[in-house]
Motif scaffolding. Sequence first.
Motif, PDB file in Angstrom:
ATOM      1  N   ASP A 163      45.640   0.978  32.184  1.00  0.00           N
ATOM      2  CA  ASP A 163      45.070  -0.366  32.122  1.00  0.00           C
ATOM      3  C   ASP A 163      44.480  -0.590  30.730  1.00  0.00           C
ATOM      4  N   ILE A 164      43.954  -1.775  30.489  1.00  0.00           N
ATOM      5  CA  ILE A 164      43.506  -2.121  29.143  1.00  0.00           C
ATOM      6  C   ILE A 164      42.339  -1.246  28.682  1.00  0.00           C
ATOM      7  N   GLU A 165      41.457  -0.855  29.598  1.00  0.00           N
ATOM      8  CA  GLU A 165      40.335   0.017  29.210  1.00  0.00           C
ATOM      9  C   GLU A 165      40.847   1.385  28.764  1.00  0.00           C
ATOM     10  N   MET A 166      41.843   1.907  29.461  1.00  0.00           N
ATOM     11  CA  MET A 166      42.428   3.188  29.076  1.00  0.00           C
ATOM     12  C   MET A 166      43.153   3.061  27.741  1.00  0.00           C
ATOM     13  N   ALA A 167      43.812   1.922  27.517  1.00  0.00           N
ATOM     14  CA  ALA A 167      44.503   1.699  26.244  1.00  0.00           C
ATOM     15  C   ALA A 167      43.511   1.693  25.084  1.00  0.00           C
ATOM     16  N   ILE A 168      42.353   1.064  25.277  1.00  0.00           N
ATOM     17  CA  ILE A 168      41.312   1.056  24.238  1.00  0.00           C
ATOM     18  C   ILE A 168      40.826   2.473  23.986  1.00  0.00           C
ATOM     19  N   ALA A 169      40.621   3.241  25.065  1.00  0.00           N
ATOM     20  CA  ALA A 169      40.147   4.623  24.924  1.00  0.00           C
ATOM     21  C   ALA A 169      41.150   5.477  24.150  1.00  0.00           C
ATOM     22  N   ILE A 170      42.437   5.345  24.468  1.00  0.00           N
ATOM     23  CA  ILE A 170      43.480   6.105  23.765  1.00  0.00           C
ATOM     24  C   ILE A 170      43.494   5.722  22.291  1.00  0.00           C
ATOM     25  N   LYS A 171      43.456   4.420  22.017  1.00  0.00           N
ATOM     26  CA  LYS A 171      43.495   3.922  20.636  1.00  0.00           C
ATOM     27  C   LYS A 171      42.317   4.458  19.820  1.00  0.00           C
ATOM     28  N   GLU A 172      41.154   4.579  20.458  1.00  0.00           N
ATOM     29  CA  GLU A 172      39.953   5.026  19.757  1.00  0.00           C
ATOM     30  C   GLU A 172      39.812   6.545  19.729  1.00  0.00           C
ATOM     31  N   GLY A 173      40.794   7.265  20.300  1.00  0.00           N
ATOM     32  CA  GLY A 173      40.783   8.727  20.227  1.00  0.00           C
ATOM     33  C   GLY A 173      39.894   9.413  21.250  1.00  0.00           C
ATOM     34  N   MET A 174      39.611   8.751  22.359  1.00  0.00           N
ATOM     35  CA  MET A 174      38.772   9.349  23.394  1.00  0.00           C
ATOM     36  C   MET A 174      39.542  10.455  24.114  1.00  0.00           C
ATOM     37  N   ASP A 175      38.816  11.447  24.587  1.00  0.00           N
ATOM     38  CA  ASP A 175      39.402  12.544  25.360  1.00  0.00           C
ATOM     39  C   ASP A 175      39.349  12.276  26.858  1.00  0.00           C
ATOM     40  N   THR A 176      38.264  11.644  27.293  1.00  0.00           N
ATOM     41  CA  THR A 176      38.024  11.416  28.716  1.00  0.00           C
ATOM     42  C   THR A 176      37.539   9.989  28.912  1.00  0.00           C
ATOM     43  N   VAL A 177      37.991   9.360  29.986  1.00  0.00           N
ATOM     44  CA  VAL A 177      37.470   8.038  30.337  1.00  0.00           C
ATOM     45  C   VAL A 177      36.951   8.105  31.768  1.00  0.00           C
ATOM     46  N   SER A 200      34.197  -4.213  24.556  1.00  0.00           N
ATOM     47  CA  SER A 200      33.710  -5.582  24.698  1.00  0.00           C
ATOM     48  C   SER A 200      34.249  -6.201  25.988  1.00  0.00           C
ATOM     49  N   LEU A 201      35.448  -5.770  26.409  1.00  0.00           N
ATOM     50  CA  LEU A 201      36.012  -6.260  27.663  1.00  0.00           C
ATOM     51  C   LEU A 201      35.144  -5.825  28.849  1.00  0.00           C
ATOM     52  N   SER A 202      34.689  -4.581  28.857  1.00  0.00           N
ATOM     53  CA  SER A 202      33.818  -4.093  29.933  1.00  0.00           C
ATOM     54  C   SER A 202      32.525  -4.891  29.993  1.00  0.00           C
ATOM     55  N   VAL A 203      31.964  -5.194  28.831  1.00  0.00           N
ATOM     56  CA  VAL A 203      30.724  -5.971  28.770  1.00  0.00           C
ATOM     57  C   VAL A 203      30.968  -7.369  29.323  1.00  0.00           C
ATOM     58  N   PHE A 204      32.087  -7.983  28.926  1.00  0.00           N
ATOM     59  CA  PHE A 204      32.445  -9.312  29.423  1.00  0.00           C
ATOM     60  C   PHE A 204      32.590  -9.304  30.944  1.00  0.00           C
ATOM     61  N   LEU A 205      33.309  -8.309  31.481  1.00  0.00           N
ATOM     62  CA  LEU A 205      33.518  -8.229  32.930  1.00  0.00           C
ATOM     63  C   LEU A 205      32.204  -7.998  33.667  1.00  0.00           C
ATOM     64  N   ASP A 253      41.665  -5.538  20.869  1.00  0.00           N
ATOM     65  CA  ASP A 253      42.527  -5.985  19.770  1.00  0.00           C
ATOM     66  C   ASP A 253      44.001  -5.894  20.158  1.00  0.00           C
ATOM     67  N   THR A 254      44.853  -6.321  19.248  1.00  0.00           N
ATOM     68  CA  THR A 254      46.296  -6.379  19.500  1.00  0.00           C
ATOM     69  C   THR A 254      46.883  -5.005  19.797  1.00  0.00           C
ATOM     70  N   GLU A 255      46.424  -3.984  19.089  1.00  0.00           N
ATOM     71  CA  GLU A 255      46.973  -2.644  19.308  1.00  0.00           C
ATOM     72  C   GLU A 255      46.686  -2.144  20.718  1.00  0.00           C
ATOM     73  N   GLY A 256      45.464  -2.377  21.202  1.00  0.00           N
ATOM     74  CA  GLY A 256      45.136  -1.993  22.572  1.00  0.00           C
ATOM     75  C   GLY A 256      45.976  -2.734  23.589  1.00  0.00           C
ATOM     76  N   LEU A 257      46.190  -4.024  23.342  1.00  0.00           N
ATOM     77  CA  LEU A 257      47.036  -4.819  24.242  1.00  0.00           C
ATOM     78  C   LEU A 257      48.477  -4.324  24.244  1.00  0.00           C
ATOM     79  N   ARG A 258      49.005  -3.982  23.069  1.00  0.00           N
ATOM     80  CA  ARG A 258      50.378  -3.459  22.997  1.00  0.00           C
ATOM     81  C   ARG A 258      50.501  -2.150  23.772  1.00  0.00           C
ATOM     82  N   THR A 259      49.525  -1.266  23.596  1.00  0.00           N
ATOM     83  CA  THR A 259      49.551   0.017  24.313  1.00  0.00           C
ATOM     84  C   THR A 259      49.577  -0.223  25.810  1.00  0.00           C
TER      85      THR A 259
END
Length: 103
Positions: A65-79, A14-19, A50-56
């Motif tokens: 960065d925050i986009e990478m934190a969201i990707a890690i939290k969601e279990g992504m392999d590649t960003v 949602s952050l990417s969409v906002f930006l 969410d809070t977990e992504g921000l903490r990461t």
Amino acid sequence: MESLDNHDRFYTSSLSVFLLFQLLGDIEVEKKKQILRYLEDLTDSIFDLDTEGLRTQIFMSETCDIEMAIAIKEGMDTVLVDLEREITSLPLLLVRNFFWETK
């Protein structure tokens, strides 16, 4: 294009969409809705900030960065990132630009 041909799954946040909408500036509401529909069609999911992504991101602020934190939290392999951002590989996440290059 190879990724699309391989039927790879795509996600965004949602952050990417906002930006994106901030970069586009003042555009008609109907155009914004159309862009959002295209994004929803292209992606499997749009992840919330969410809070977990921000903490990461706070704990890994040197390399993540925050986009990478969201990707890690969601279990992504590649960003995939745009070419203007510094590309840093993380232990849990492969970071590449749109041409699949990494440093």
